[in-house]
Design a protein around this motif. Sequence first.
Motif, short mmCIF file in Angstrom:
data_model
loop_
_atom_site.label_atom_id
_atom_site.label_comp_id
_atom_site.label_asym_id
_atom_site.label_seq_id
_atom_site.Cartn_x
_atom_site.Cartn_y
_atom_site.Cartn_z
N LEU A 181 0.83 -1.20 0.00
CA LEU A 181 0.00 0.00 0.00
C LEU A 181 0.87 1.25 0.00
O LEU A 181 0.60 2.22 -0.72
CB LEU A 181 -0.93 -0.02 1.23
CG LEU A 181 -2.01 1.06 1.28
CD1 LEU A 181 -2.96 0.92 0.10
CD2 LEU A 181 -2.77 0.96 2.59
N SER A 182 1.94 1.23 0.84
CA SER A 182 2.82 2.41 0.88
C SER A 182 3.57 2.59 -0.44
O SER A 182 3.84 3.72 -0.85
CB SER A 182 3.81 2.26 2.03
OG SER A 182 4.63 1.13 1.81
N ARG A 183 3.91 1.44 -1.10
CA ARG A 183 4.62 1.54 -2.37
C ARG A 183 3.70 2.01 -3.49
O ARG A 183 4.11 2.79 -4.36
CB ARG A 183 5.24 0.18 -2.72
CG ARG A 183 6.11 0.24 -3.98
CD ARG A 183 6.90 -1.03 -4.19
NE ARG A 183 6.06 -2.20 -4.29
CZ ARG A 183 5.95 -3.15 -3.37
NH1 ARG A 183 6.65 -3.04 -2.26
NH2 ARG A 183 5.15 -4.17 -3.52
N HIS A 184 2.46 1.52 -3.50
CA HIS A 184 1.53 1.87 -4.59
C HIS A 184 0.77 3.17 -4.31
O HIS A 184 0.18 3.74 -5.22
CB HIS A 184 0.55 0.74 -4.80
CG HIS A 184 1.17 -0.49 -5.40
ND1 HIS A 184 1.39 -0.62 -6.76
CD2 HIS A 184 1.66 -1.61 -4.81
CE1 HIS A 184 1.94 -1.79 -6.99
NE2 HIS A 184 2.13 -2.42 -5.81
N THR A 185 0.75 3.63 -3.04
CA THR A 185 0.00 4.86 -2.72
C THR A 185 0.65 6.05 -3.41
O THR A 185 -0.04 6.92 -3.98
CB THR A 185 -0.05 5.07 -1.21
OG1 THR A 185 -0.68 3.92 -0.62
CG2 THR A 185 -0.81 6.32 -0.85
N ILE A 186 2.00 6.07 -3.34
CA ILE A 186 2.71 7.20 -3.97
C ILE A 186 2.48 7.19 -5.47
O ILE A 186 2.23 8.24 -6.10
CB ILE A 186 4.21 7.12 -3.63
CG1 ILE A 186 4.41 7.24 -2.11
CG2 ILE A 186 4.98 8.19 -4.37
CD1 ILE A 186 5.82 6.98 -1.66
N ARG A 187 2.52 5.97 -6.05
CA ARG A 187 2.30 5.90 -7.50
C ARG A 187 0.88 6.31 -7.85
O ARG A 187 0.65 7.06 -8.80
CB ARG A 187 2.56 4.47 -7.98
CG ARG A 187 2.45 4.29 -9.47
CD ARG A 187 3.07 2.97 -9.91
NE ARG A 187 2.45 1.85 -9.21
CZ ARG A 187 1.33 1.25 -9.63
NH1 ARG A 187 0.73 1.67 -10.74
NH2 ARG A 187 0.84 0.23 -8.99
N TRP A 206 -0.93 8.31 -6.05
CA TRP A 206 -1.04 9.75 -5.79
C TRP A 206 -0.48 10.54 -6.97
O TRP A 206 -1.07 11.54 -7.39
CB TRP A 206 -0.29 10.09 -4.50
CG TRP A 206 -0.33 11.56 -4.18
CD1 TRP A 206 -1.34 12.29 -3.66
CD2 TRP A 206 0.75 12.48 -4.41
NE1 TRP A 206 -0.99 13.60 -3.53
CE2 TRP A 206 0.31 13.75 -4.00
CE3 TRP A 206 2.04 12.36 -4.93
CZ2 TRP A 206 1.10 14.87 -4.08
CZ3 TRP A 206 2.82 13.47 -5.00
CH2 TRP A 206 2.36 14.71 -4.58
N LYS A 207 0.67 10.05 -7.51
CA LYS A 207 1.24 10.72 -8.68
C LYS A 207 0.29 10.64 -9.86
O LYS A 207 0.08 11.63 -10.58
CB LYS A 207 2.58 10.09 -9.03
CG LYS A 207 3.68 10.39 -8.03
CD LYS A 207 4.98 9.73 -8.46
CE LYS A 207 6.11 10.02 -7.48
NZ LYS A 207 7.37 9.38 -7.89
N GLN A 208 -0.29 9.45 -10.06
CA GLN A 208 -1.24 9.31 -11.17
C GLN A 208 -2.46 10.22 -10.96
O GLN A 208 -2.96 10.85 -11.89
CB GLN A 208 -1.69 7.85 -11.29
CG GLN A 208 -0.59 6.91 -11.76
CD GLN A 208 -1.06 5.48 -11.84
OE1 GLN A 208 -2.22 5.21 -11.54
NE2 GLN A 208 -0.16 4.58 -12.25
N GLY A 209 -2.93 10.30 -9.69
CA GLY A 209 -4.07 11.18 -9.40
C GLY A 209 -3.72 12.65 -9.64
O GLY A 209 -4.52 13.41 -10.17
N ALA A 210 -2.48 13.01 -9.23
CA ALA A 210 -2.07 14.39 -9.45
C ALA A 210 -1.98 14.70 -10.93
O ALA A 210 -2.43 15.76 -11.40
CB ALA A 210 -0.71 14.64 -8.78
N LYS A 211 -1.42 13.73 -11.71
CA LYS A 211 -1.37 13.93 -13.16
C LYS A 211 -2.76 14.02 -13.75
O LYS A 211 -3.04 14.86 -14.62
CB LYS A 211 -0.59 12.79 -13.81
CG LYS A 211 0.89 12.80 -13.50
CD LYS A 211 1.58 11.64 -14.19
CE LYS A 211 3.08 11.62 -13.88
NZ LYS A 211 3.75 10.49 -14.53
#
Length: 335
Positions: free
Chosen positions: A286-292, A294-299
């Motif tokens: 979850l911690s590894r995929h949350t950042i990814r 989050w980045k996808q959501g930000a994009k």
Amino acid sequence: RGFEDFSIPESPLAQVERALMEGAGGGAAGRGDEEAGAGGGAGSAAAGAGAEQVPSRAVVKARPKVVAEMERRAEERHKIREKRMERQREREEQRRAEEQRVEEEKRQAEEREQQRIVAERQDRLRDEKRLRAQRLVDLAQQREKGRLARQFWEFNRLAQVWCVLQQVTMHAQEMGILAWHRYRRSLLRAGLSSWRAHFARSAAAAAAARCGRARIADWGLRRHLFGVLLWALRLLAAEWREHAEVVREELGQSLLRRRLHSWRAVAKEVAFEKGCKATHQYARWLSRHTIRYWKQGAKQVALEQQMHAHKKLLQDKVSGWLREIDAGATADAAG
């Protein structure tokens, strides 16, 4: 065959040249004879003419001989070649026959080896079966010996008990006989006594009878008590066996309960460890995929904002165009 087999054959052209040279030599000799006999007359001339014709005939006759010799030598070489080829074929056939014989011997050796291996395997299986049967027979003999030993021990115990009973019986009989001898002796001693002694003798006899009956009763009581003791011992042994079976079952159940309890505890620990590992792994994932994510959501948000701004710009342009169109239509209408 000798050295002739390896000699280089003479070519037909060389043979013809050699025959011509021999004929030319013979013609020169004939011409010399003609010149020598020219002064002798016509006979000598005829002889010289005849001598001139001899070399030509010799040449004509020599050529078929050369050809025949060539043919003979060719036939001899052909025969030698055929003989060599025949010997070569015979050697090839012998070599093939030898190879076939070697292969057949090898195949037969392999078959014999396979048969030997199968025979050894069968012998090994037969020996194993015989050893297993021998073990079973030894076990049965051992059990039979144990049963016979148990019967012999029981028989010895019964014999000892019977001997003890016989000794007690013999002792009682001896005591009875001794009492009887004493009684007879007392009777013989008191035979000539008075009537007063008669009562004493009667009392002694009664006492002896009572003592004998008491001893007989005591012996019967002992025998009865011994039987009761044996019966009690049998009952006690059976009760102890039942108690041992019950205790064995209880111990087995308690051991099974302990094993189940231990197994449950181990299973709980393993399940807890697996749950902790799974939770830790899920947290890492979850911690590894949350950042990814989050980045996808930000994009995605940035793209949506850009799209919204682009849509708003397009709407403003379209609205300006519509207002211009409306203003131009109004101006045209007013004009």
